[in-house]
Write a protein that holds these residues in place. Structure first.
Motif, short mmCIF file in Angstrom:
data_model
loop_
_atom_site.label_atom_id
_atom_site.label_comp_id
_atom_site.label_asym_id
_atom_site.label_seq_id
_atom_site.Cartn_x
_atom_site.Cartn_y
_atom_site.Cartn_z
N ASP A 243 12.39 10.90 4.65
CA ASP A 243 13.09 11.10 5.91
C ASP A 243 14.55 10.67 5.75
N PRO A 244 15.51 11.57 6.08
CA PRO A 244 16.92 11.24 5.80
C PRO A 244 17.42 9.98 6.50
N SER A 245 17.07 9.76 7.75
CA SER A 245 17.64 8.59 8.43
C SER A 245 16.98 7.31 7.92
N MET A 246 15.66 7.34 7.63
CA MET A 246 15.00 6.19 7.01
C MET A 246 15.65 5.88 5.67
N ALA A 247 15.89 6.94 4.87
CA ALA A 247 16.49 6.75 3.55
C ALA A 247 17.87 6.12 3.68
N ALA A 248 18.65 6.59 4.64
CA ALA A 248 20.01 6.04 4.82
C ALA A 248 19.95 4.56 5.18
N GLU A 249 19.03 4.20 6.07
CA GLU A 249 18.92 2.78 6.47
C GLU A 249 18.54 1.89 5.30
N VAL A 250 17.53 2.31 4.55
CA VAL A 250 17.05 1.48 3.43
C VAL A 250 18.13 1.36 2.35
N ILE A 251 18.78 2.46 2.03
CA ILE A 251 19.78 2.44 0.96
C ILE A 251 21.00 1.62 1.38
N VAL A 252 21.41 1.74 2.63
CA VAL A 252 22.53 0.92 3.11
C VAL A 252 22.17 -0.56 3.06
N ASP A 253 20.96 -0.92 3.49
CA ASP A 253 20.55 -2.33 3.43
C ASP A 253 20.52 -2.82 1.98
N ALA A 254 19.93 -2.01 1.10
CA ALA A 254 19.76 -2.44 -0.30
C ALA A 254 21.12 -2.59 -0.99
N LYS A 255 22.08 -1.73 -0.63
CA LYS A 255 23.39 -1.77 -1.30
C LYS A 255 24.35 -2.75 -0.64
#
Lengths: 447, 447
Positions: A243-255
């Protein structure tokens, strides 16, 4: 706790001897020692902060002369908001953890009246080599006493005044308890690390808390096992069904939630079929946080011109082996799950890696095949942490392949012994041949 | 299995790559490979024994020239009664052990839909350096495949023909299975050990099976963790309340049933009040087996003239640190349990030590305070063995203080990884502050 000017071998012998006493103390006796340390430090707050201020003044001067980094100076400061209270609370938190000593993990009846038991026990003597953060000495003393281990501490010289003040207080506090004074020793003499590393007869485990260079130096110069806290080169594989918005949230948090730590994201692997469907949403969120992307040709082509304010730099092969520890992210296109797995197993640091996907099959295959301490599905790599895992505290994060892997809590400071209780049985009575007995090997409940 | 003339680094890279495949195979696939190896070796019996006979002939010549010990020649001989059948049965025994891979050892709910799981997995690549016994190659291949680890084998040169013959058969057998050929590699090129020991990026654990000198050499020359199979300097403490005939039986078994092994008795500590009450019965039984005693003054005085045919020699301090591996026993008088414990902790090798006593309190105190892999009450030290403990097989006996201690079975070849399954959770959502969530840290059943 002793503040020792003894030779390394005498300090290590004293620690070994103290470890044998410590290993037989009750949980209550060990916990009472932590209560006493907490009370002692609480009462001595002003003296310790004054000593720390002297360290800080020298360090600030050294930083002004360009001889010390300002980040090191910041880590020295015990007076910083919350730091003192956190240090003290940490001692009580460790005290209140479940006792790790004496847990029975296997019971087997070898024969009638011959019972084998595997019981957790302390490792023995730990050598902990750390840099300048003064609160580490209180944390380590708490962890060592709780786990029944003796510890020799060698800290960075910039915190000497703070270390000495804290260790005097701990020493006085332990005087009133059953924990022997030699159990925790602060070595303040200079240049003793090579000598300590030679003492494999007395020291059972070395725990370096510092740079990669320090860890590598130690591994190259000792026969003693090393619990290495390595760097983290964490990757996320963005699969087409995520899911694009889930992916964006996780990647932003991780980075971006704390880029300088070992569980932060460094490499984003993108499935080619996700380049134009999922990646742009992710890139937009990263651009909003000021993240620079180092892209391969395919991901650059997919993003260029589509996301405003996005900085894209052409990636080099070295970028996929770099721990940036900053707002820079390497991006690489892969054609399949197996290519992603292969990339991570050959380029990563075996710390923590994640797949973002809606497919349970893809996720389970990823988690089975990626050879890392943490393998995640749809969760930020930043969860790789002892406190977040519920271990109460952590000694560090290990990328070792034996003993302890991932966030290491008190369990990582334990080993076991086998107790065998008999009635005079002899080995010659068992085996093949006339009149010989067979072993029962009956598994018994642990309770 | 590959019989490789590749460079050490290529062999290690291939093993690492194979380990990643092996780690994801099902238990059935790994077990089928063991069945195939068993069938292959059974069919190739004559060829392998012919190759072994050629090794044996050269070795016998070397022994006649005084260049090789006759005990080594004896260990070379695969044709010796029972050895071939034992080797083949061992493969099936390992196959039929419980699968050590994929066991869940911890499950924690961090939050709703965010579950942490700790799962056992193979370590990766093992480097096994062993001496001339040719059957070891089949044992190790079986253990490695069963545990999902790749292995690089480097054996003693005296068995080269046997090793090559066995590895050809294993290689052909694996061709028909899912286990990749690079998973087990026999390195036959000479002088590659130093190069292999430098490959800490690809090799995860070194297991030396050989002399103390070999183990020490390896520990001094590698950053890779070493699972050390050390010598055994085992002690028994004879307390005054021990039943004399029980004590005699246990001590005779511990000393004489196989004097050359690491779990045999080397030092007898006698409580002073037991010198004239319990010790004479023990000494009589030892004399009947031809055991020579190295006594301190007090024990000599107690025994001299009272036991017929007993050889007593005055002990030196060195005798209490000597692994005799023969029918010689050091005897020392101590005044108390704590003196016995102190002696064992400072003179022993932390392998297996025993107390003979009728007192449960003395026994429990001994077992808590003695810092050894095995601590026994009224049982022979010779029980310290993986098969006798019910582990099915053993890799060796470890006196390491981390990872694996005592007899090491398949468990010692395993580590774990943490799997975290989420729904897109991010770390920044948890912690202190407004709107932040708390971790649940709810322990879940392992089933």
């Amino acid at each position: 706790m002793s503040l020792t000017n003894a030779s390394p071998v005498d300090a290590a012998r004293a620690a070994k001897s103290a470890s044998h006493v410590l290993a037989t103390l009750s949980a209550d006796a060990r916990n009472e020692a932590l209560t006493a340390i907490h009370a002692g430090l609480t009462a001595a707050r002003d003296d310790i902060l004054a000593a720390n201020a002297r360290d800080l003044e020298l360090a600030q001067q050294a930083a002004a002369d360009g001889k010390l980094s300002s980040s090191l100076v910041a880590r020295l400061d015990l007076g910083k908001k919350g730091k003192w209270d956190d240090m003290l609370q940490g001692i009580l938190d460790v005290r209140d953890l479940e006792d790790p000593v004496g847990r029975v993990t296997l019971r087997t009846r070898l024969d009638d009246g011959l019972e084998l038991e595997r019981v957790t026990c302390p490792i023995g003597v730990l050598l902990i080599i750390f840099e300048a953060r003064p609160e580490v000495i209180a944390n380590i003393a708490a962890l060592a006493i709780k786990s029944g281990n003796a510890a020799i501490l060698k800290g960075g010289k910039e915190s000497t005044e703070s270390f000495v003040a804290i260790s005097r207080v701990i020493s006085a506090a332990l005087e009133k308890t059953q924990v022997p004074n030699g159990a925790i020793q602060l070595v303040t003499t200079r240049d003793v690390i090579p000598e300590l590393l030679a003492l494999d007869e007395h020291i059972d485990l070395v725990i370096p808390r510092g740079s990669n260079d320090l860890v590598r130096y130690i591994k190259n110069n000792t026969r003693i096992p090393v619990l290495g806290h390595a760097d983290g080169l964490c990757a996320i594989y963005l699969e087409q069904s995520a899911d694009p918005s889930m992916a964006a949230e996780v990647i932003v948090d991780a980075k971006t939630s704390y880029p300088a730590v070992c569980n932060a994201l460094e490499t984003l692997l993108v499935q080619d079929s996700a380049l134009t469907t999922v990646l742009p949403t992710v890139a937009e969120a990263l651009a909003a946080k000021g993240v620079e992307l180092r892209c391969d040709a395919a991901s650059k082509k997919a993003l260029e011109g589509t996301v405003p304010n996005l900085t894209i730099v052409d990636a080099t092969e070295a970028d996929y082996r770099t721990e940036f520890l900053s707002l820079t992210l390497a991006v690489k296109t892969v054609s399949s799950l197996s290519e992603a797995i292969e990339h991570i197993n050959t380029h990563g640091s075996h710390h923590t890696d994640c797949i973002l996907t809606a497919s349970p099959e893809q996720a389970e295959q990823f988690m089975a095949a990626v050879d890392s301490a943490g393998v995640y599905w749809n969760a930020s790599t930043r969860f790789a942490d002892g406190t977040r895992y519920g271990f109460g505290t952590e000694v560090g994060i290990s990328t070792n392949k034996i003993h302890s892997r991932g966030p290491v809590g008190l369990d990582g400071l334990m080993i076991y012994k086998y107790k065998l209780r008999g009635r005079g049985q002899v080995s010659a009575a068992y085996g093949a041949g006339e009149g010989k007995k067979n072993y029962l090997h009956q598994r018994l409940p642990l309770g």
